[in-house]
Design a protein around this motif. Structure first.
Motif, PDB file in Angstrom:
ATOM      1  N   GLN A  97       0.830  -1.206   0.000  1.00 14.61           N
ATOM      2  CA  GLN A  97       0.000   0.000   0.000  1.00 14.61           C
ATOM      3  C   GLN A  97       0.866   1.260   0.000  1.00 14.61           C
ATOM      4  OE1 GLN A  97      -3.574   0.093   2.568  1.00 14.61           O
ATOM      5  NE2 GLN A  97      -3.091  -2.032   3.097  1.00 14.61           N
ATOM      6  N   TRP A  98       1.992   1.226   0.717  1.00 11.29           N
ATOM      7  CA  TRP A  98       2.861   2.401   0.760  1.00 11.29           C
ATOM      8  C   TRP A  98       3.520   2.653  -0.590  1.00 11.29           C
ATOM      9  CZ3 TRP A  98       8.072   3.455   0.045  1.00 11.29           C
ATOM     10  CH2 TRP A  98       8.475   4.743   0.435  1.00 11.29           C
ATOM     11  N   VAL A  99       3.909   1.593  -1.285  1.00  9.07           N
ATOM     12  CA  VAL A  99       4.503   1.759  -2.612  1.00  9.07           C
ATOM     13  C   VAL A  99       3.512   2.450  -3.546  1.00  9.07           C
ATOM     14  CG1 VAL A  99       5.301   0.498  -4.664  1.00  9.07           C
ATOM     15  CG2 VAL A  99       6.148  -0.130  -2.413  1.00  9.07           C
ATOM     16  N   LEU A 100       2.222   2.152  -3.381  1.00 10.72           N
ATOM     17  CA  LEU A 100       1.192   2.776  -4.214  1.00 10.72           C
ATOM     18  C   LEU A 100       0.891   4.208  -3.782  1.00 10.72           C
ATOM     19  CD1 LEU A 100      -1.227  -0.277  -4.441  1.00 10.72           C
ATOM     20  CD2 LEU A 100       0.163   0.655  -6.293  1.00 10.72           C
ATOM     21  N   ASP A 101       1.047   4.485  -2.502  1.00 16.77           N
ATOM     22  CA  ASP A 101       0.770   5.822  -1.961  1.00 16.77           C
ATOM     23  C   ASP A 101       1.803   6.123  -0.880  1.00 16.77           C
ATOM     24  OD1 ASP A 101      -0.150   8.157  -0.864  1.00 16.77           O
ATOM     25  OD2 ASP A 101      -2.050   7.337  -0.124  1.00 16.77           O
ATOM     26  N   GLN A 102       2.859   6.816  -1.274  1.00 18.86           N
ATOM     27  CA  GLN A 102       3.977   7.024  -0.360  1.00 18.86           C
ATOM     28  C   GLN A 102       3.705   8.105   0.683  1.00 18.86           C
ATOM     29  OE1 GLN A 102       7.767   7.199  -2.380  1.00 18.86           O
ATOM     30  NE2 GLN A 102       7.315   5.382  -3.605  1.00 18.86           N
TER      31      GLN A 102
END
Length: 202
Positions: free
Chosen positions: A174-179
């Motif tokens: 999820q973080w890779v998609l929304d840092q």
């Protein structure tokens, strides 16, 4: 004779492979997997392109080796730094912050893990073994906590181990998609949900 040839690139030793893996890790982090070249990695390692291919057949093999090395390092760090439930969340927070400094490697790990779900993928055996080993190791540690009634009632050590990997890997995706997303807070909350902290402090 050039320096790379003088160093004997065909000497197939663990030390030489380690040099190549470190060079690949730096190149992947700086350039991204797609733009990183085997020739650049060979130059960083101080060997010829042919010498590198004597150790690793392609970039996929190198990427798997880079990620395996990172896994091994992080496991040893975890063993050294975490010996009670209250130390787990702070350690995971620091681990995630470290991963976030190299988002390209985080993204590559996620992509390779998904691709390796195919049984014919070169990294399939590594990832299957990695998860099996990780679940077993965490379940063993969670069993120790369960004997002290520190695992949340109704949660088995085996389920806790599987959930641990699912939450940690899923939040990093999820973080890779929304840092801009905070994932350290949810990881900390999950650890609190997993352990009975009233008993953990006993």
């Amino acid at each position: 004779m050039g320096q790379a040839k003088a160093r004997g690139p065909y000497a197939k030793t663990p030390a030489r492979r380690a040099e190549i893996v470190r060079a690949a890790r730096d190149s992947f982090a700086e350039n991204g997997y797609a733009k990183a070249s085997l020739r650049d990695i060979a130059d960083r390692a101080g060997i010829t392109h042919a010498g590198l291919l004597h150790h690793f057949r392609n970039k996929d093999e190198l990427l798997a080796a880079v990620l395996a090395e990172r896994d091994a390092e992080e496991w040893q760090q975890g063993v050294a730094q975490v010996d009670s439930p209250d130390q787990l969340a702070p350690y995971l927070g620091e681990l995630i912050r470290h991963h976030q400094k190299a988002p390209e490697l985080m993204r590559l790990w996620i992509e390779l893990a998904a691709a390796a779900s195919r049984s014919d993928h070169p990294a399939h055996a590594y990832f299957a073994e990695r998860y099996e080993r990780g679940r077993a190791q965490f379940a063993e540690g969670f069993h120790d906590e369960a004997t002290r009634s520190r695992i949340r009632e109704g949660v088995s050590p085996e389920s806790a181990a599987a959930l641990f990997h699912a939450v940690l890997n899923g939040l990093q995706l999820q973080w890779v998609l929304d840092q801009d997303l905070d994932i350290i807070g949810p990881v900390t909350d999950f650890v609190h949900l997993l352990f009975d902290h009233d008993r953990a402090d006993e």
